[in-house]
Design an enzyme around this catalytic site. Structure first.
Site, PDB file in Angstrom:
ATOM      1  N   SER A 273       5.695   3.316   4.398  1.00 16.34           N
ATOM      2  CA  SER A 273       6.880   2.370   4.566  1.00 16.34           C
ATOM      3  C   SER A 273       7.647   2.235   3.288  1.00 16.34           C
ATOM      4  CB  SER A 273       6.518   1.100   5.056  1.00 16.34           C
ATOM      5  OG  SER A 273       5.780   0.212   4.391  1.00 16.34           O
TER       6      SER A 273
ATOM      7  N   VAL B 132      -5.779   0.301   7.929  1.00 14.59           N
ATOM      8  CA  VAL B 132      -6.951   1.549   7.496  1.00 14.59           C
ATOM      9  C   VAL B 132      -7.950   1.078   7.039  1.00 14.59           C
ATOM     10  CG1 VAL B 132      -4.906   3.170   7.536  1.00 14.59           C
ATOM     11  CG2 VAL B 132      -5.472   1.698   5.363  1.00 14.59           C
TER      12      VAL B 132
ATOM     13  N   TYR C 107     -11.099  -1.514  -8.752  1.00 14.18           N
ATOM     14  CA  TYR C 107     -10.176  -0.734  -8.292  1.00 14.18           C
ATOM     15  C   TYR C 107     -10.133   0.680  -9.065  1.00 14.18           C
ATOM     16  CZ  TYR C 107      -5.534   1.307  -8.292  1.00 14.18           C
ATOM     17  OH  TYR C 107      -4.368   2.277  -8.073  1.00 14.18           O
TER      18      TYR C 107
END
Length: 255
Positions: free
Chosen positions: A16, A66, A160
């Site tokens: 998006s 997701v 991460y």
């Protein structure tokens, strides 16, 4: 040479805005029918799809969290119904640092959130599109990793970085598994890409300037730099490339 993706259906997760949106627009401009995925930015995703249609492409917006397998499955079914076929190109772009957390402050909840959005999403969306690609004897899976996978990332980003390193290793294994079916699996590893919400949220202006000063090409990357690489990997030009990671960082990190 003009890259043509007519007749192909592409799903770009997290598209998006930012890098994902630029990838989606670039694939649509090359002729692919593009599924613009969102979780929070419904209006932005619908606007992105509308812009691609105005430019002469074919696109539609689709929702899913997701990190949830059931929602991913529903989304894939909706894409196949609405766009008229199975997915030929999957770009696993959705991902996030969530927030900077030191290991001393690490919670299981934070660990799971980071691993789920960055790794679980790749694993199970790939699983969902593999049957359609196998039936066609062709397909392209492109997974987004990060320069953090190589250097451990900045402060508070160790999980991460680990999740993005896992994406690289997973992609190598998947590439070996799917090669006999004619499916290519590769990674893109962006370095410091400006004009994204990621750095607007997680990187100070001082940190940004310090990083740019270290880049041999003398500038931060743009979402289009990443999208151009995605276009190459989505096309027949990359048919003999699989299990690889392309570094897109202006020379900041060289292997």
């Amino acid at each position: 040479m003009t890259i043509q993706l007519q007749g192909k259906i592409a799903l770009v997760t997290g598209s998006s805005s930012g890098i994902g949106r630029q990838i989606a627009e670039t694939l649509a401009a090359a002729g692919a029918s593009v599924a613009v995925h969102y979780r929070k930015g419904k209006e932005e995703a619908e606007a992105a799809a509308a812009e691609m249609i105005r430019a002469g492409g074919k696109a539609a917006a689709f929702y899913a969290d997701v990190t949830k397998i059931e929602e991913m499955a529903v989304m894939v079914e909706e894409i196949q119904t609405q766009l008229g076929g199975t997915i030929d190109i999957l770009v696993n772009n959705a991902g996030d640092l969530i927030q900077r957390v030191t290991n001393a402050e690490m919670t299981e909840e934070h660990y799971m959130r980071v691993m789920d959005v960055n790794l679980k999403s790749c694993v199970f969306l790939s699983k969902l599109v593999i049957p359609g690609m196998t039936a066609k004897g062709a397909g392209k899976i492109i997974n987004l990793t990060s320069v953090a996978a190589h250097d451990g990332g900045g402060p508070g980003a160790s999980i991460y970085a680990a999740s993005k390193a896992a994406v690289i290793t997973y992609s190598k294994g998947l590439a070996k598994e799917l090669a006999p079916q004619g499916i290519n699996v590769n990674c893109m590893s962006p370095g410091f890409i400006g004009h994204t919400s990621f750095h607007a949220t997680h990187t100070s202006d001082e940190g940004r300037k310090a990083t740019i000063a270290k880049i041999p090409l003398g500038r931060e990357g743009t979402p289009q730099d990443v999208a151009d690489t995605a276009l190459f990997l989505a096309s027949s030009l990359s048919d003999y490339l699989t299990g690889e990671t392309i570094e897109i960082n202006g020379g900041l990190f060289m292997r």
